[in-house]
Design an enzyme around this catalytic site. Structure first.
Site: not given
Ligand code: SD4
Length: 328
Positions: A85, A188, A206, A216, A239-240
């Site tokens: 990631s 991330t 990330t 995106r 994160t997320g």
């Molecule tokens: C995202 N926050 O691009 C990041 C995703 C993530 O590991 O945490 N990925 O939405």
């Protein structure tokens, strides 16, 4: 196996510079959340935060700069071939192309970010170059890549890592070309740190959501969403699922809640509450926040169980499980 408050010995941290003066006794110290506000302090998301913190700590010892520290720390993760990631080894978008997002910020309001950038091994350093060498905050896509070339960043070959290629090939079989939105896809690294004098800085990097639509961009390179830092108050990172975090300006929200008197923990919990209220399909969405205030107190909270973070102080570098809105 639960990783709760698991103490990571100095020998595993990959840095001889960590914990000068207390190395011999650190294995005896029982790890705990930094509620007493010890400084310096470095926090980062997930278990890859342990080696990242170690590098950040070493850099802080070397240069005394918390900005240098948060850049060096996440550069470690950007090279981690096990992490799908972060960095060029991360999972690609649905066209099979890996694009990276990163941001960096200091507590005086300086910041730089890059998004949708290709072929750059260390997007965090490119974000720092945007901050320090341009009048802008954010460069994206081909413009960011051109800037990287102009600054002498080497361009890497566009080729998926063997692990990413294997995962992408598998995904294509059943995907129907739909981006994945689930609670697993989130590694991330966000890092926030404070030095002994109360100066703050943060970084976030990330490869974003796996199999996203081409173009995106998530929360990580958006100042106020994936990262926000203010020396007067504190810092937060996320994160997320980026879309859920952008919708509530998550990191800015947490810093502003702290400004109004909330503790870092209260602020993270309130932000998650807001995120849960503003996002449909929350059962499939994972997001987590980390925060510190200017006193060095810590907060962490996630939507679902499973989020953890690494915390480095002079007491050690420990992995701590975050509490969450939903319980198992
Ligand atoms: C995202 N926050 O691009 C990041 C995703 C993530 O590991 O945490 N990925 O939405």
């Amino acid at each position: 196996m639960s990783q709760r408050r698991k103490f990571i010995k100095q020998s595993l941290m990959g840095s001889a510079l960590f914990l000068p003066g207390v190395a011999a006794s650190c294995a005896q110290v029982s790890p705990k959340e930094n509620t007493s506000g010890e400084k310096p302090l470095i926090l980062s998301t997930w278990n890859h935060g342990i080696p990242a913190n170690a590098d950040a700590w070493a850099k802080l010892q070397e240069t005394g700069s918390i900005l240098d520290a948060v850049e060096a720390g996440v550069r470690n993760t950007e090279l981690d071939m096990e992490n799908l990631s972060v960095g060029l080894q991360g999972l690609p978008d649905r066209e099979g192309i890996t694009t990276l997002d990163a941001s960096i910020m200091t507590g005086d309001g300086s910041c730089g970010t890059v998004a949708f950038v290709r072929q750059v091994k260390h997007p965090i350093s490119l974000a720092r170059a945007v901050m320090e060498k341009t009048p802008h905050v954010m460069l994206v896509g081909e413009g960011a890549r051109q800037f990287a070339i102009a600054e002498g960043f080497p361009m890497e070959e566009e080729k998926l890592s063997p692990k990413a290629q294997e995962a992408y090939d598998k995904w294509k079989v059943t995907s129907q070309y739909k981006p994945i939105i689930n609670i697993e896809n989130h590694d991330t690294i966000g890092m926030i740190g404070i030095d002994a004098n109360g100066k703050l800085a943060g970084s976030c990097t990330t490869s974003g959501l796996a199999y996203k639509m081409h173009g995106r961009v998530g929360d990580s390179p958006i100042i106020g969403a994936g990262l926000f830092v203010d020396d007067e108050v504190g810092a937060a990172t996320a994160t997320g699922l980026g879309e859920s975090i952008i919708r509530i300006c998550g990191s800015f929200l947490i810093v502003e809640l702290m400004r109004q008197g909330r503790t870092p923990q209260e602020a993270c919990e309130e932000a998650v509450k807001r995120l849960v209220a503003k996002n449909k399909g929350i059962n499939d969405i994972q997001a987590g926040f980390l925060a510190i205030n200017k006193y060095g107190e810590v907060g962490a909270y996630a939507v679902h169980p499973g989020f953890n973070y690494a915390q480095a102080t002079s007491q050690g570098n420990v992995l701590i499980d975050s509490k969450s809105h939903f319980t198992p």
